[in-house]
Structures are given as C-alpha cells and as structure tokens.
Write an enzyme that holds these catalytic residues in place. Structure first.
Site, PDB file in Angstrom:
ATOM      1  N   SER A 276       0.788  -1.243   0.000  1.00  0.00           N
ATOM      2  CA  SER A 276       0.000   0.000   0.000  1.00  0.00           C
ATOM      3  C   SER A 276       0.812   1.280   0.000  1.00  0.00           C
ATOM      4  CB  SER A 276      -0.967   0.013   1.187  1.00  0.00           C
ATOM      5  OG  SER A 276      -2.005  -0.915   0.982  1.00  0.00           O
TER       6      SER A 276
ATOM      7  N   GLU B 267      -4.878  -3.380  -6.426  1.00  0.00           N
ATOM      8  CA  GLU B 267      -5.056  -4.161  -5.200  1.00  0.00           C
ATOM      9  C   GLU B 267      -5.793  -5.468  -5.509  1.00  0.00           C
ATOM     10  OE1 GLU B 267      -4.016  -3.996  -2.241  1.00  0.00           O
ATOM     11  OE2 GLU B 267      -3.347  -1.937  -1.864  1.00  0.00           O
TER      12      GLU B 267
END
Length: 305
Positions: free
Chosen positions: A72, A172
């Site tokens: 992230s 993601e």
C-alpha cells in the site's frame, strides 16, 4: 607583508576547520549507517532503508538496488497522480463519484465498504482519496486507478517526475489473486526518497493539493508502532504504510513505512523502511522500523543542536 601573513594564516585555519568539520560529518554518517546496519542484521529478512535530510540532501541508503514490494505504499504516488489531475482541472476534489456494490469488493481492507455496505452512493473524490491514503482503503485505491485509466498511467506520471526505479503495474484486486503479483509493484529505497523529496518541495503539486495529501498522511492511524513507534509523541510524521499477508511458510512479503519526519528545528528527514520476506511476527517487524526511525531521528535532532 604582516597583513598578508595574517590573511594566509586565517585562510589556513579556515581550511583546517573545514577539513575537520568534513571529517566529523563523515564520521557521523558512518555512525548512523553502522547503527542502522546493526538493526537490519537482526531483522530476519531483506531490509531496505533510505534516509535523506531534505534541507542538506545528506543521504544514507541500505540495500540501494534491491526491488522491494511496496504493497500500500504505492497509494502515495497514486494520490500524487490524482492530485496532479486535480491541479490540471481534469478532476475536482468536490466532484461526486458513483460507487456501486460491485466496486466494494469483500475480503479486503475497506473502511469505505464498511461505511457504505450496499454501495449505490455518490461520494466526493476527496473522501475516496482520504480513505485510500489515510486509512489505506483497497477498494478506494482501485476506484482511483480506474479513474486515472489504470496503474500504467500512474507509473508514467511518476517516471515523468524523474523517479525511474519504481514500478506500478498491478491493482489491489490483482495483487490479491496471487502471492507473486505483489512483487511486480516494486520500488528501490532511493526512488522513494526522490519522490518524498519532490513532494516536500511542493513544486509539482499546488499548495492546496500538497496540503491535502500531507494532512491525510499526518492524520493516518495506520502503523502506529512503525515510524512513529519510538519517536516523541510531539513528532509530526507524514507517512504511508504498506503491509502484505503472511504465507504458509511464515514469511511476510512486505511490512513497510515511508514518510517525512519534522525535526525539532523545523527541518525534515525523509525516511523509507522496507521489511521484506521476513519471518518475524508483526510486533518484531514493526519494531525494526521503529528502531531505525529512532536512530535516524536522534542522529539529526542531535546534529541540529
């Protein structure tokens, strides 16, 4: 003749002082690197470290050429790319984005999904961006990728800033499908230092966009025991974490934190710590980052006195 001799003597002393100062600074840098290397040696994994004093550009790097999975952390460059489009008038933080239930994937970290479980809502770009950066929302991240036309456009924007040793190629959702995909989103420590330095200078984004992103990073509640873990409670840290899962062999691919720390004298250091393929538990991985941050902070806080 006497005056000339005094001038020469004065210049000699100045030159000698400069030599001693340079040697002292070099020794201090070596001490800093030695302290970090000692911590890295106990980390049970591959550790990347980058430290840059953003006013003097003094830099220390460990594992400079290793390609570390970001997880992230890549939401920081993604946010910069989004805000670049805001600055160009192509997007607006006030504009509403329609979110469907299909956009809110299950089994992934997503405060947005928890807030809007049924989807079918219009929410501002500002809310999605803040959720993505500050709370590391994975669904928000992929909504932003789609808004920009995919990861390749984010990568192109970052490369155009002159930051080349970074790859942003998978969303993601794509990373969640297979363990190996996360390693395609990589960054070398020096490249992230470059990007943090560019952001701190405030010349590539408008002041309002820079302030928005900085606030999201400062207010982030993620990783409280990483960079911020051993620093004074008053230390201001604008940061972005990144964390992978742990496989059946007990290996965690990524446990990262990158950011900008404000020193007591008002100056700043950029800090990048990637903890990759470690067999330590979460507490141990976080402690590695916290110890490195403390060594860097103490070094530069002491140097500024």
């Amino acid at each position: 003749m006497i005056q000339r001799f005094r001038s020469i003597k004065f210049l000699f002393h100045i030159g000698l002082a400069t030599v001693f100062l340079s040697a002292s600074v070099s020794a201090q840098i070596q001490d800093l690197k030695a302290g970090i290397t000692e911590i890295v040696g106990k980390a049970n994994g591959t550790i990347g470290v980058g430290i840059m004093h953003l006013e003097t550009r003094e830099t220390t790097i460990v594992n400079e050429k290793h390609k570390f999975p970001m997880q992230s952390v890549f939401k920081f460059p993604l946010a910069m790319a989004v805000l670049d489009q805001v600055d160009k008038g192509k997007l607006s933080l006030d504009q509403k984005i329609h979110i469907t239930k299909k956009d809110l994937l299950p089994k992934t970290h997503s405060p947005l999904r928890e807030k809007y479980p049924d989807g079918n809502v219009d929410i501002t770009l500002a809310e999605i961006l803040n959720a993505t950066v500050s709370f590391s929302d994975n669904n928000g991240c992929d909504i932003l990728f789609r808004l920009l036309g995919g990861p390749k456009n984010v990568q192109a924007y970052i490369h155009n800033l002159g930051v080349k040793d970074i790859a942003i190629v998978a969303t993601e959702e794509e990373m969640s499908r297979h363990w190996d995909v996360q390693f395609t989103n990589w960054c070398e420590p020096k490249a992230m230092l470059q990007l943090l330095n560019i952001f701190q200078k405030g010349k590539k984004l408008s002041k309002s966009s820079t302030d928005f992103l900085r606030k999201s990073m400062v207010d982030s509640p993620t990783g409280p025991k990483r960079i911020k873990g051993l620093l004074p409670k008053t230390a201001v840290v604008a940061h972005k974490t990144g964390t992978s899962g742990t496989n059946d062999k007990g290996v965690t691919a990524a446990n990262n934190d990158v950011g900008i720390i404000t020193l007591p004298d008002g100056k700043h250091i950029a800090l990048v710590v990637y903890v990759s393929n470690s067999t330590l538990d979460e507490k141990g991985r976080d402690l590695v980052i916290a110890q490195i941050a403390k060594v860097a902070y103490d070094h530069y806080a002491q140097s500024s006195k």
